[in-house]
Design a protein around this motif. Structure first.
Motif, PDB file in Angstrom:
ATOM      1  N   VAL A 188       0.928   5.453   0.921  1.00  0.00           N
ATOM      2  CA  VAL A 188       0.305   6.658   1.463  1.00  0.00           C
ATOM      3  C   VAL A 188       1.111   7.852   0.966  1.00  0.00           C
ATOM      4  O   VAL A 188       2.313   7.944   1.221  1.00  0.00           O
ATOM      5  CB  VAL A 188       0.283   6.647   3.004  1.00  0.00           C
TER       6      VAL A 188
ATOM      7  N   GLU B 204       0.847  -1.184   0.000  1.00  0.00           N
ATOM      8  CA  GLU B 204       0.000   0.000   0.000  1.00  0.00           C
ATOM      9  C   GLU B 204       0.889   1.242   0.000  1.00  0.00           C
ATOM     10  O   GLU B 204       2.008   1.207   0.507  1.00  0.00           O
ATOM     11  CB  GLU B 204      -0.886  -0.022   1.258  1.00  0.00           C
TER      12      GLU B 204
ATOM     13  N   GLU C  22      -0.743   3.698  11.712  1.00  0.00           N
ATOM     14  CA  GLU C  22      -1.354   2.377  11.580  1.00  0.00           C
ATOM     15  C   GLU C  22      -1.064   1.797  10.186  1.00  0.00           C
ATOM     16  O   GLU C  22      -0.718   0.615  10.054  1.00  0.00           O
ATOM     17  CB  GLU C  22      -2.871   2.480  11.810  1.00  0.00           C
TER      18      GLU C  22
ATOM     19  N   ASN D 113       1.141  -1.546   9.263  1.00  0.00           N
ATOM     20  CA  ASN D 113       0.554  -2.628   8.470  1.00  0.00           C
ATOM     21  C   ASN D 113       1.210  -2.788   7.104  1.00  0.00           C
ATOM     22  O   ASN D 113       0.663  -3.440   6.218  1.00  0.00           O
ATOM     23  CB  ASN D 113      -0.952  -2.400   8.307  1.00  0.00           C
TER      24      ASN D 113
ATOM     25  N   GLY E 165      -3.713   7.366  12.070  1.00  0.00           N
ATOM     26  CA  GLY E 165      -4.074   6.497  10.948  1.00  0.00           C
ATOM     27  C   GLY E 165      -2.872   6.202  10.067  1.00  0.00           C
ATOM     28  O   GLY E 165      -2.653   5.064   9.646  1.00  0.00           O
ATOM     29  N   MET E 166      -2.062   7.222   9.806  1.00  0.00           N
ATOM     30  CA  MET E 166      -0.860   7.000   8.985  1.00  0.00           C
ATOM     31  C   MET E 166       0.072   6.017   9.683  1.00  0.00           C
ATOM     32  O   MET E 166       0.624   5.109   9.047  1.00  0.00           O
ATOM     33  CB  MET E 166      -0.154   8.334   8.727  1.00  0.00           C
TER      34      MET E 166
END
Lengths: 419, 419
Positions: free
Chosen positions: A39, A37, A100, A104, A97-98
């Motif tokens: 970001v 993923e 997290e 992950n 959140g970032m």
């Protein structure tokens, strides 16, 4: 360096160069893994590059790309209309959140290029409070980055306000074109086979870091106009430069461009006077002509000719904000320095001159640093802070000596160049 | 309704109307509290309205406004270049972050207005997987919204793709202008004192809900072309409409526009055939001419003339996706229906016609629903699902009867109008 890779492809269109920048950012800078993923953060002005990076990331096998866009106009609206008591608030939920996402397995790409003086006209007290709140909220995510637990990189997009700051005398379109060309050149995106060129450049930075690691200097001595500074190095420090193997297994080059080799100073062993050689753009405020005196590692006097209030608030962020977390060597003949441009953006200006950073140290610049506790890191001299802010102290008038543990001195740089 | 507030101020400029829309969204829709944080979502095309809402929010005392912008072009890039095995991934970290923000007191504003057929040409299997992943990831945040723990609202911005879908025969500029005018009118933003007008309208919806609550019908019977549907209502159901007191103490009107009164059907007591009267835009796909048969509350047959694959995947999301979570009554003479426009956007079309929603029920539409456990909610007939998707079953050819527990029948609507 082969003749082929030295060639700059001047026949490339703007779109082709932008696409190459996106491709090197994802594949050489980020080292994005299949299924990973991503970001991304970007100002709205960087939308064209953000889209191309998104495309390249999906082509490289990204499972999902999420871009957090910031709108500078909306930031200003807060200063225009926001209630005073709101400025200690940050979007902690977003930074959590970032963090997290990183835990992950997500990679992190930042597009730099905001307006370097966006907040210059705003109340420095509010700017300082807002910055402090963001630094605090961002800390858990930032730690995963500074420890290189994840692969990450920073790449730049030209934006109108930044271009106007770098080329104040040019019309807007021309300023943008000139800034883009400078970015493409510094980021090695306008060449034949940019990925190969980056590998070669990366190897060169690693060789330079290896050399310094063999020397095992106890401290560095910087001398130049307004500067006579001894920077003790942390016990078991490691010089680093170029790419790094992140904890998640990916190999990334965290800054594009990058020309520096750097290590962790000893937080209690910095002594003397130092003067900045370029302006610092700190979260929307230009801070110029910084002059600082260190004693036993700590800033005991600080002043700036412009942006002094923001400087004072910055070093008051916490106890560690008055101490060094990084020292970095860059030859004055680096391609960015050679461009003769003042970018007013740390990503570029720090690669044009030797610099220091106030605040958080990189644990990766210590032997086995990733496995040490906060107490062990501190006992070796690694600093701890919410901030990590670079400013430039190098120029073609700076000499640097390496001082051994026994006290012997050896020239490292003369007039800004490697000896 | 006084003559003063009935007057539409045709002399207002576009900018003035846009600013009034932002002001009613923040002050009447959201009921933003002083010191409250605001989390906003918007497509990039909605930037002008997002900025004005940001300004109004700060003027109303917001501590911090954070807007999560989505770029539709980047969404498409995933379908063009993304690896197949990535489509089960959602940005869980971001939705978790939003839930954290809500738990810590933030309000939520969504700007609707995306391209209603953005994903119509993409692989329905991938669209379905991506939607399911988002629904699952968003659930904790959505629960705080559907339970009205926080104050929230949805407001619309015209966007080029949406305007082209609503006005396919007009040039782009004119289509945008027409859509904006329709939004301003439906959102009561183009009038003198829009806040007062909204208070008045809100009181009217509450009166209508109170009337239906007095009746305590056991079920509703819808009859019209292709429709003969009996919708049992949940035990101790409550009809609601207009604004609501959120758990955090704020009073909000969750949809702008809103013309409906609605309640929770009994998930096991829906029987018969129903045909949609308007297309449904579901996460970028237009689903048209839906025809569905219910038996013991559950869909046993479903078909759509267009978008059938996405419909099938939607009702396969989970067990609750085949059952009803909402039934809603809107007179055919509502201002939105009177406009004669098909908006292809649920926020508008659901306020032009009676409708049902597949999926999650609102616990607030049950007596003391907020204090019930999942088991208690289910035993009263409230449905549980990752989705909550409205579609229109009303028109000027629909009759609705209320059926009492004893079996007696009374007309509620005739030819789409309140009796």
């Amino acid at each position: 360096m082969s003749a082929t890779t030295q060639l700059t492809e001047t026949s490339l269109s703007f779109e082709q160069k932008l696409d190459r920048l996106a491709a090197v950012a994802v594949n050489a800078g980020l080292g994005l893994q299949r299924g990973q993923e991503l970001v991304m953060t970007a100002t709205l002005h960087a939308l064209p590059l953000a889209r191309l990076i998104t495309e390249q990331a999906y082509k490289a096998g990204a499972s999902l790309v999420t871009t957090l866009f910031t709108d500078e106009q909306s930031t200003l609206l807060r200063y225009r209309y926001g209630a005073d008591d709101g400025f200690d608030k940050a979007a902690g939920w977003l930074y959590d959140g970032m963090a997290e996402a990183f835990r992950n397995g997500a990679a992190r790409l930042a597009i730099a290029g905001g307006n370097p003086s966006l907040l210059s006209k705003e109340d420095p007290e509010k700017v300082g409070r807002a910055n402090r709140a963001v630094s605090k909220a961002y800390r858990p995510a930032l730690e995963l980055i500074t420890r290189h637990d994840i692969n990450w990189t920073i790449v730049a997009s030209a934006t109108p306000a930044w271009a106007a700051a770098v080329f104040p005398d040019l019309p807007s379109d021309q300023a943008m074109a000139e800034l883009w060309d400078a970015i493409f050149a510094a980021s090695r995106a306008d060449v034949d086979d940019p990925i190969a060129r980056w590998k070669q450049h990366d190897a060169g930075l690693h060789r330079r870091a290896d050399l310094l690691n063999e020397k095992r200097y106890a401290s560095l001595h910087f001398r130049g106009p307004g500067t006579d500074l001894r920077v003790g190095l942390a016990d078991d420090h490691l010089w680093m430069g170029g790419g790094t193997h992140a904890g998640n297994g990916a190999y990334c080059i965290p800054n594009m461009p990058t020309e520096e080799v750097f290590t962790t100073p000893h937080k209690d062993r910095v002594e003397g006077q130092v003067t900045s050689t370029k302006p610092l753009s700190y979260q929307g405020t230009l801070i110029e002509e910084i002059s600082v005196r260190f004693q036993a590692g700590q800033i005991v006097e600080a002043h700036a000719a412009r942006g002094n209030q923001v400087l004072q608030r910055m070093i008051e962020t916490d106890a560690g904000a008055r101490r060094l977390g990084e020292v970095s060597l860059v030859p004055h003949s680096s391609p960015i320095a050679s461009s003769g441009l003042l970018f007013m953006n740390t990503l570029f200006d720090e690669n044009a001159a030797c610099h220091i950073a106030l605040g958080q140290a990189y644990s990766t610049c210590l032997k086995d640093g990733d496995s040490l506790t906060q107490e062990q890191l501190a006992s070796r001299g690694a600093n701890n802070s919410l901030i990590h802010v670079h400013w430039m102290i190098g120029s073609n008038r700076i000499d640097v000596d390496g001082i051994s543990a026994a006290g012997g001195s050896a020239p490292v740089m003369r007039a800004g160049e490697w000896v």
